[in-house]
Scaffold this motif. Structure first.
Motif: not given
Length: 141
Positions: A67-68, A70, A72, A107
């Protein structure tokens, strides 16, 4: 071996290690791109934990790092089948980490995500990173 290049997934292999249960514990993981290139890694000393919890922490930490960064499109590989099952049957998550797990499920619901069980031989790098946590007793990436 599956061709990750077709789906453009980032591969994450995680592992958790505990010396005893409960005992001193660490988790680690390695990130690779869809062309199998190195993207990053992490290792975290978790103090005293139960062995099964350590595997969950490794997966959660990998999702945090992704998540940090980015990312996906994630394909997570781990050697603990209960984690794979926890993504379909959410009650399989131990109560002690369920709140933290639920935060990252939010997330996980917004990205392309796959998880698969791999055997110990497939996560040699993640295993080595986890064991470095015993030596350094701190978090690094």
């Amino acid at each position: 071996m599956f061709d990750f290049n077709v789906l453009k997934f980032f591969d994450i292999n995680t592992n958790g290690v505990a010396r005893g249960s409960p005992g001193l514990a660490v988790c680690g993981g390695i990130f690779c791109g869809n062309m199998r290139e190195f993207i990053g890694d992490f290792s975290a000393f978790l103090d005293i934990q139960i062995a099964s919890i350590v595997e969950f922490y490794g997966c959660i930490r990998a999702i945090e790092e992704a998540q940090e960064m980015g990312l996906t499109s994630l394909w997570v590989g781990c050697d603990f089948a209960l984690i794979c099952a926890a993504f379909t049957v959410r009650t399989n998550v131990p109560w002690i980490i369920r709140n933290r797990w639920n935060i990252y499920l939010n997330y996980y619901g917004k990205i392309r995500f796959r998880i698969s069980h791999i055997f110990q031989e497939g996560i040699a790098c993640a295993n080595t990173l986890a064991k470095l946590g015993f030596i350094h007793r701190e978090q690094f990436h």
